[in-house]
Every structure is written in C-alpha cells, then in structure tokens.
Write a protein that holds these residues in place. Structure first.
Motif, PDB file in Angstrom:
ATOM      1  N   ASP A 180      55.234  -8.304  10.089  1.00  0.00           N
ATOM      2  CA  ASP A 180      56.124  -8.196  11.333  1.00  0.00           C
ATOM      3  C   ASP A 180      55.226  -8.870  12.450  1.00  0.00           C
ATOM      4  OD1 ASP A 180      53.949  -6.182  12.659  1.00  0.00           O
ATOM      5  OD2 ASP A 180      55.143  -4.866  11.217  1.00  0.00           O
TER       6      ASP A 180
ATOM      7  N   GLU B 201      48.061  -9.103  15.761  1.00  0.00           N
ATOM      8  CA  GLU B 201      46.503  -8.453  15.418  1.00  0.00           C
ATOM      9  C   GLU B 201      45.985  -9.293  14.520  1.00  0.00           C
ATOM     10  OE1 GLU B 201      43.550  -5.924  15.106  1.00  0.00           O
ATOM     11  OE2 GLU B 201      45.188  -6.378  16.561  1.00  0.00           O
TER      12      GLU B 201
ATOM     13  N   SER C 193      54.053  -7.788  15.447  1.00  0.00           N
ATOM     14  CA  SER C 193      52.626  -6.818  15.771  1.00  0.00           C
ATOM     15  C   SER C 193      51.656  -7.212  14.996  1.00  0.00           C
ATOM     16  CB  SER C 193      53.109  -5.424  15.784  1.00  0.00           C
ATOM     17  OG  SER C 193      51.767  -4.509  16.141  1.00  0.00           O
TER      18      SER C 193
END
Length: 144
Positions: free
Chosen positions: A103, A109, A105
């Motif tokens: 995803d 990261e 996010s």
C-alpha cells in the motif's frame, strides 16, 4: 529488510531491463511479489522514464502495489558491469535495489528506510566491494 536470499552480487546484465529483472526475480523468489510485478517495474520505467535512478549509480525500481506486490519486500543487486538507464545525472547504475509494498503507506516507509542508507557516503563503494551477501548484511546493520 534484506536476507542472504534477497542479495545478489556481480550479476551480469546487458541493459537496464535485465538489471531490473534480476532484482525483481529476487522479490518473486522471496514471496514478496508475483512475477507480474517485474513487468510492472519495467513498464513504470518505460512510461515515466529513469526517475528511479535516484543517486549516482543507484536505481530503485518498483511498481504500484496492485501490480503484484504481496507484502513489503526488498532485493539488492550489484551489477558485474554498469548499465545505463537514461538518467544523465546519475548513470551509469551498478546498484539496483528493487522494492515492493502492499500500500501507499508502506511504499513511503520503504523510501524513508532506503534514504537512510543512501545518505551514507560509502554506500555504493562498500556494496560494490562486498564479496558476499553476509558482508553486505553486516555493513547495512552498522550505523552510518
């Protein structure tokens, strides 16, 4: 993040596409991505250009999560000979770090984590000098 199975050193590649495929195969073999993810990485470079060559000698190929990312994964390949991606500022490339994320996010990261490594001034020379995946892992485990 990396394991001995997700690191390959001095891999032969005649062009950027072979280099991306080599790194992508490690993601697939490790269960982080489906085989179609490799095609997605190549398609991304063809459509958007060599923006993935983000530092001198370093490319970070990736694709969208829906193109076959199964979980967060990383693969590191050093090339036997540098290849050109078409980035006038950062070519030729000799280190390819492919990654996938399930995803947006996790994607961000992943970029944050990889940026920490790229800040190291000795990053590329140390990877190219490494004689084994274990040596790479020891280097990556040390603080900059």
């Amino acid at each position: 993040m990396f394991t001995p199975e997700t690191i390959a050193l001095r891999v032969p590649a005649t062009d950027w596409e072979e280099a991306v495929r080599a790194a992508g195969q490690l993601l697939v073999a490790n269960g982080a991505a489906e085989p179609r993810y490799i095609d997605g990485m190549i398609r991304t470079v063809r459509e958007l250009g060599p923006y993935i060559v983000i530092a001198p000698g370093v490319a970070l190929p990736h694709a969208r999560p829906e193109e076959g990312a199964l979980r967060e994964g990383y693969a590191l390949v050093t090339l036997a000979q540098p290849v050109t991606f078409g980035n006038p500022d950062n070519d030729p490339v000799q280190v390819v770090i492919a990654f996938c994320a399930p995803d947006a996010s996790a994607h961000l990261e992943s970029l944050r984590v990889l940026a920490k490594y790229l800040e190291r001034t000795d990053f590329v020379p140390r990877l190219l000098a490494a004689k084994s995946a274990e040596e790479v892992l020891l280097y990556l485990a040390t603080d900059a």
